[in-house]
Design an enzyme around this catalytic site. Structure first.
Site, mmCIF file in Angstrom:
data_model
loop_
_atom_site.group_PDB
_atom_site.id
_atom_site.type_symbol
_atom_site.label_atom_id
_atom_site.label_comp_id
_atom_site.label_asym_id
_atom_site.label_seq_id
_atom_site.Cartn_x
_atom_site.Cartn_y
_atom_site.Cartn_z
ATOM 1 C CE1 TYR A 57 18.737 48.045 42.888
ATOM 2 C CE2 TYR A 57 18.078 49.340 40.972
ATOM 3 C CZ TYR A 57 18.500 49.268 42.290
ATOM 4 O OH TYR A 57 18.679 50.432 43.004
ATOM 5 C CG HIS A 125 24.155 49.856 44.591
ATOM 6 N ND1 HIS A 125 23.546 48.953 43.763
ATOM 7 C CD2 HIS A 125 23.149 50.422 45.310
ATOM 8 C CE1 HIS A 125 22.235 48.970 43.984
ATOM 9 N NE2 HIS A 125 21.981 49.856 44.916
ATOM 10 C CB SER A 204 12.750 54.736 48.834
ATOM 11 O OG SER A 204 13.380 53.523 48.492
ATOM 12 N N PRO A 205 11.343 57.683 46.949
ATOM 13 C CG PRO A 205 10.748 58.620 44.883
ATOM 14 C CD PRO A 205 11.546 57.502 45.488
ATOM 15 N N GLY A 207 8.529 56.568 49.930
ATOM 16 C CA GLY A 207 8.661 55.781 51.154
ATOM 17 C C GLY A 207 8.375 54.304 50.903
ATOM 18 N N GLY A 209 6.422 53.034 48.974
ATOM 19 C CA GLY A 209 4.983 52.846 48.808
ATOM 20 C C GLY A 209 4.158 53.348 49.982
ATOM 21 C CG PHE A 210 4.074 53.870 54.874
ATOM 22 C CD1 PHE A 210 3.305 52.805 55.344
ATOM 23 C CD2 PHE A 210 4.065 55.055 55.594
ATOM 24 C CE1 PHE A 210 2.544 52.932 56.510
ATOM 25 C CE2 PHE A 210 3.309 55.184 56.753
ATOM 26 C CZ PHE A 210 2.553 54.125 57.216
HETATM 27 N N1 LIG Z 1 20.604 53.463 45.515
HETATM 28 C C1 LIG Z 1 19.942 52.611 46.265
HETATM 29 O O1 LIG Z 1 20.494 51.996 47.166
HETATM 30 C C2 LIG Z 1 18.473 52.396 46.024
HETATM 31 C C3 LIG Z 1 17.682 51.769 47.009
HETATM 32 C C4 LIG Z 1 16.310 51.607 46.738
HETATM 33 C C5 LIG Z 1 15.769 52.056 45.534
HETATM 34 N N2 LIG Z 1 16.578 52.647 44.600
HETATM 35 C C6 LIG Z 1 16.053 53.157 43.324
HETATM 36 O O2 LIG Z 1 14.964 54.039 43.605
HETATM 37 C C7 LIG Z 1 13.804 53.626 42.889
HETATM 38 C C8 LIG Z 1 12.539 53.972 43.661
HETATM 39 O O3 LIG Z 1 12.607 53.484 44.991
HETATM 40 P P1 LIG Z 1 11.655 52.348 45.556
HETATM 41 O O4 LIG Z 1 11.093 51.529 44.428
HETATM 42 O O5 LIG Z 1 12.423 51.673 46.629
HETATM 43 O O6 LIG Z 1 10.507 53.124 46.321
HETATM 44 P P2 LIG Z 1 9.343 54.149 45.933
HETATM 45 O O7 LIG Z 1 9.509 54.658 44.566
HETATM 46 O O8 LIG Z 1 9.288 55.082 47.073
HETATM 47 O O9 LIG Z 1 8.054 53.216 46.041
HETATM 48 C C9 LIG Z 1 7.834 52.121 45.212
HETATM 49 C C10 LIG Z 1 6.673 51.320 45.787
HETATM 50 O O10 LIG Z 1 5.513 52.146 45.848
HETATM 51 C C11 LIG Z 1 4.454 51.585 45.125
HETATM 52 N N3 LIG Z 1 3.830 52.704 44.386
HETATM 53 C C12 LIG Z 1 4.399 53.473 43.440
HETATM 54 N N4 LIG Z 1 3.562 54.441 43.022
HETATM 55 C C13 LIG Z 1 2.429 54.282 43.732
HETATM 56 C C14 LIG Z 1 1.188 54.975 43.768
HETATM 57 N N5 LIG Z 1 0.959 56.024 42.993
HETATM 58 N N6 LIG Z 1 0.218 54.522 44.622
HETATM 59 C C15 LIG Z 1 0.444 53.463 45.425
HETATM 60 N N7 LIG Z 1 1.599 52.769 45.441
HETATM 61 C C16 LIG Z 1 2.580 53.172 44.599
HETATM 62 C C17 LIG Z 1 5.059 50.548 44.220
HETATM 63 O O11 LIG Z 1 4.200 49.448 44.065
HETATM 64 P P3 LIG Z 1 3.592 49.032 42.619
HETATM 65 O O12 LIG Z 1 4.727 48.531 41.813
HETATM 66 O O13 LIG Z 1 2.609 47.978 43.010
HETATM 67 O O14 LIG Z 1 2.960 50.279 42.085
HETATM 68 C C18 LIG Z 1 6.315 50.116 44.990
HETATM 69 O O15 LIG Z 1 6.015 49.071 45.878
HETATM 70 C C19 LIG Z 1 14.027 52.117 42.669
HETATM 71 O O16 LIG Z 1 13.271 51.635 41.608
HETATM 72 C C20 LIG Z 1 15.511 52.063 42.418
HETATM 73 O O17 LIG Z 1 15.772 52.369 41.053
HETATM 74 C C21 LIG Z 1 17.922 52.827 44.854
#
Ligand SMILES: NC(=O)c1ccc[n+]([C@@H]2O[C@H](COP(=O)([O-])OP(=O)(O)OC[C@H]3O[C@@H](n4cnc5c(N)ncnc54)[C@H](OP(=O)(O)O)[C@@H]3O)[C@@H](O)[C@H]2O)c1
Length: 329
Positions: A57, A125, A204-205, A207, A209-210
């Site tokens: 990252y 990873h 990405s719990p 989705g 952001g979706f």
């Molecule tokens: N092991 C792997 O390969 C892998 C892959 C992907 C991710 N990850 C880890 O998993 C973590 C979370 O996954 P992710 O960041 O991909 O996806 P996520 O947590 O599903 O979603 C994050 C996105 O949602 C938006 N968001 C968050 N809370 C919100 C809310 N209450 N209302 C509206 N929008 C909201 C955020 O935008 P804003 O910032 O604008 O709020 C961001 O764009 C990452 O930070 C990372 O540490 C690991």
């Protein structure tokens, strides 16, 4: 916030962790450093004790950020980071690398960046097709024996890989994508984790952001945003998948909650050893998301969600082809 244990390991963390990737990488420009530090420290003040990062990252910058942000209360938090890639001079990923000497070098560098003397949870990873998983597990086992690492994790590994790794060094947690719009892990992965006593950390719990309802067919992303190349985020797929967002909105309204909170509560309701790691760069969303840990979905709620979901077909792959080839191995 309530605590959870990751499987049979003794690793206890807050029921929701903080995914820190988006503060430095993946979704457009990095958040300004002091603002990012403030957000991470607020998460801790709100009860979060589980922070997720990776060498990739940035690369490197996100680990450095966590090192600085968490140093005042290092002993009270669990830091998870990841190894497994090579990077080119511009910081792009130039290939997978889980060779034992590389894992050792990444561990030493990560310890410095994280300003700590031990990595609580060290994930591979992505599974490296060129290195037997037994060698990877054996290397992390050695790092644990040396006191540099406490627990071993895998990310996006298939069931057979998990079993082979676990036989060499018990795996504390698997971190893979899992959410209301990606339920593939329910088929083989979750039963395997349950059998072996391994915790599950859904990434990405929300989705990406979706699922929160904040993204529509007409939303445009920053030019550096990863979602520009994700088939599931094409305008056509977003339009087709709006039915899921609408469903979540209806359930949320009935629970006096938000869609993001219901998406997280649904994951927490699946197993007591599941710990989602939502990410955000915004304080008000952090507080909103953490509220998801207090939402209780009854068996009737879960049944209603299940029934409604069964009528919805999700459109679009979760990764472009070149990245899809790296998951579930
Ligand atoms: N092991 C792997 O390969 C892998 C892959 C992907 C991710 N990850 C880890 O998993 C973590 C979370 O996954 P992710 O960041 O991909 O996806 P996520 O947590 O599903 O979603 C994050 C996105 O949602 C938006 N968001 C968050 N809370 C919100 C809310 N209450 N209302 C509206 N929008 C909201 C955020 O935008 P804003 O910032 O604008 O709020 C961001 O764009 C990452 O930070 C990372 O540490 C690991």
């Amino acid at each position: 916030m309530q605590k959870r244990k990751l499987g049979k390991s003794n690793l206890e963390v807050s029921a929701l962790g903080l995914g820190c990737m988006g503060l430095s990488y993946g979704y457009g420009p990095a958040t300004e450093t002091q603002q990012a530090i403030g957000l991470i420290r607020t998460a801790f003040e709100c009860g979060v004790t589980f922070f997720d990062t990776a060498e990739a990252y940035g690369p490197y910058r996100n680990e450095e950020l966590l090192g600085e942000a968490l140093s005042p209360f290092r002993s009270e938090v669990v830091i998870a980071t990841k190894f497994g890639f090579d990077f080119d001079a511009e910081g792009g990923q130039s290939g997978m690398n889980s060779r034992p000497d590389h894992i050792r070098a990444v561990a030493d560098a990560a310890l410095k960046r994280l300003k700590t003397d031990v990595i609580d949870l060290f994930y591979q990873h992505r599974v490296d097709p060129n290195v037997p998983i037994e060698d990877v597990a054996g290397t992390v086992k050695d790092l644990i024996a040396e006191g540099k690492v406490k627990h071993f994790g895998l990310s996006e590994a298939g069931a057979q890989t998990i079993r082979r790794a676990h036989a060499v060094q018990p795996v504390a947690a698997l971190q893979s994508e899992y959410s209301l719009w990606w339920r593939e892990p329910e088929k083989e992965i979750i039963p395997t984790l349950e059998e072996l006593g391994i915790g599950f950390v859904p990434f990405s719990p929300l989705g990406k952001g979706f699922l929160t309802g904040a993204i529509s067919e007409t939303t445009s992303f920053d030019s550096k945003d990863f979602r520009n190349i994700v088939p599931r985020f094409s305008p056509e797929a977003r339009k087709a998948n709006q039915a899921l967002v609408d469903l979540l909105g209806r359930i949320a309204a009935g629970k006096q909650a938000t869609s993001a909170q219901v998406a997280l509560a649904w994951l927490l309701a699946q197993k007591p050893w599941i710990v989602p790691i939502p990410g955000t760069t915004k304080l008000h969303r952090l507080e909103e998301n953490l509220g998801g840990a207090a939402i209780v979905l009854t068996p009737e709620d879960l049944r209603d969600i299940e029934e409604a979901l069964s009528a919805i077909t999700i459109s679009g792959d979760r990764y472009p082809a070149h990245l899809q080839a790296r998951v579930g191995k």
